[in-house]
Motif scaffolding. Structure first.
Motif, PDB file in Angstrom:
ATOM      1  N   GLN A 251       1.021  -1.278   0.031  1.00  0.00           N
ATOM      2  CA  GLN A 251      -0.175   0.014   0.066  1.00  0.00           C
ATOM      3  C   GLN A 251       0.930   1.179   0.030  1.00  0.00           C
ATOM      4  O   GLN A 251       1.946   0.995   0.490  1.00  0.00           O
ATOM      5  N   PRO A 252       0.312   2.381  -0.320  1.00  0.00           N
ATOM      6  CA  PRO A 252       1.030   3.535  -0.578  1.00  0.00           C
ATOM      7  C   PRO A 252       1.412   4.108   0.961  1.00  0.00           C
ATOM      8  O   PRO A 252       0.551   3.738   2.027  1.00  0.00           O
ATOM      9  N   TYR A 253       2.362   4.781   1.076  1.00  0.00           N
ATOM     10  CA  TYR A 253       2.720   5.228   2.490  1.00  0.00           C
ATOM     11  C   TYR A 253       1.824   6.443   2.604  1.00  0.00           C
ATOM     12  O   TYR A 253       1.230   7.398   1.526  1.00  0.00           O
ATOM     13  N   PRO A 254       1.508   6.819   3.807  1.00  0.00           N
ATOM     14  CA  PRO A 254       0.675   8.162   3.891  1.00  0.00           C
ATOM     15  C   PRO A 254       1.010   9.236   3.413  1.00  0.00           C
ATOM     16  O   PRO A 254       2.266   9.720   3.394  1.00  0.00           O
ATOM     17  N   GLY A 255       0.251  10.020   2.716  1.00  0.00           N
ATOM     18  CA  GLY A 255       0.756  11.400   1.932  1.00  0.00           C
ATOM     19  C   GLY A 255       1.312  11.346   0.792  1.00  0.00           C
ATOM     20  O   GLY A 255       1.662  12.329  -0.202  1.00  0.00           O
ATOM     21  N   ALA A 256       1.911   9.968   0.400  1.00  0.00           N
ATOM     22  CA  ALA A 256       2.549   9.857  -0.864  1.00  0.00           C
ATOM     23  C   ALA A 256       1.883  10.120  -2.123  1.00  0.00           C
ATOM     24  O   ALA A 256       2.421  10.769  -3.105  1.00  0.00           O
ATOM     25  N   ILE A 257       0.859   9.682  -2.072  1.00  0.00           N
ATOM     26  CA  ILE A 257      -0.067   9.885  -3.535  1.00  0.00           C
ATOM     27  C   ILE A 257      -0.062  11.592  -3.927  1.00  0.00           C
ATOM     28  O   ILE A 257       0.022  12.009  -4.732  1.00  0.00           O
TER      29      ILE A 257
END
Length: 313
Positions: free
Chosen positions: A46-52
């Motif tokens: 899953q993406p890290y928090p805030g990465a997108i």
């Protein structure tokens, strides 16, 4: 004003600490941003928090972004994977992976080393993570070391067979095969030079571990990604920029930062990735002790230009 860390390496190399990438992006100093994926954008699941959001803001600032990854998979597969995790692949100029460089080098054989490689290979690949296709390379996968010209290491979970299937194997079993290969003095091409990678906060063994073992056994290894500057050069050519206009972002001192140093590219170290445990970080976005970062940089002889906890804006 970005705060400067007061500690330094024996070579008097300083790094700057950042709270996020906004300060750096808004200087517009760098045209090309060369981004690692595992340990920076996502953990494989899953993406890290805030990465997108950070990626979108970086694109909006005018940055030309390229994924540079020690993934044994091809560039198109890497971008598809990012899309499946919620990232917008259109934000990237493209991707350069160690797997892509390996595929092209084995296919083209336009360099003397690869031209002399032979066609029969022992193929170390993935099982649970999905085997790597050798389609279009004109190779013959063999199971018996006596028939092999070289080893092609894409993964650490299985051994490929002539039918194209992958036979699951333990790491120790693959290392036993390496001992036989070393006795025959055949070379290895490693399509993923990482030793380990971050996957859902755990560390998983990567093909670089097999390659290091093979070198210990006296075998010859062709390392196809970071820290070799070949992958940085390919990424900069994709964007059409020079090292002075580029910055690399990664979480591995040995691979990302050391490679950036070799390529004369400035770099950002994300401390919450592969080195999180070494730095005593317990949770996402914990701030690392600066003296610990400096000690680790000295240990790996790899020096970042900037340091921040996570890929955040």
């Amino acid at each position: 004003m970005m705060p400067r860390c007061s500690v330094q390496s024996p070579d008097v190399q300083l790094f700057q600490t950042l709270n996020g990438l906004q300060q750096l992006a808004e200087t517009h100093r760098f045209k090309a941003w060369l981004l690692d994926q595992f340990g920076v954008l996502h953990d494989g699941k899953q993406p890290y928090p805030g990465a997108i959001t950070t990626l979108k803001k970086l694109a909006n600032s005018g940055a030309k972004m390229v994924i540079i990854s020690n993934s044994s998979r091809r560039a198109s597969t890497t971008l598809e994977k990012l899309g499946s995790l919620g990232f917008d692949p259109s934000l990237f100029v493209g991707a350069v992976t160690s797997g892509e460089l390996t595929h092209q080098s084995v296919q083209r054989r336009d360099d003397a080393w690869f031209a002399a490689l032979g066609k029969c290979c022992i193929h170390m690949t993935w099982s649970g993570r999905g085997a790597i296709s050798l389609e279009g390379l004109g190779l013959q996968v063999v199971e018996n070391v006596k028939d092999a010209d070289f080893i092609l290491a894409h993964g650490t979970e299985a051994l490929g067979n002539p039918s194209g299937d992958a036979i699951p194997m333990k790491l120790e079993e693959l290392e036993n095969i390496l001992e036989q290969c070393a006795a025959k003095h055949i070379p290895m091409v490693v399509a993923n030079p990482d030793f380990v990678t971050v996957e859902a906060r755990a560390l998983r063994v990567m093909p670089g571990t097999l390659a290091a073992k093979y070198e210990e056994l006296g075998g010859e290894v062709k390392w196809m990604g970071k820290p070799d500057k070949i992958i940085y050069k390919a990424a900069m050519e994709l964007v059409g920029v020079d090292p002075i206009d580029s910055i690399a972002v990664g979480d591995s001192l040995h691979h990302d930062i050391k490679g950036a140093n070799a390529a004369a590219v400035q770099s950002v170290l994300i401390t919450g990735g592969i080195h999180a445990t070494e730095l005593g970080l317990g949770s996402f976005a914990d701030v690392a002790d600066l003296s610990s970062v400096q000690a680790l940089a000295s240990k790996y002889d790899a020096y970042p230009s900037y340091v921040l906890p996570a890929f955040t804006w």
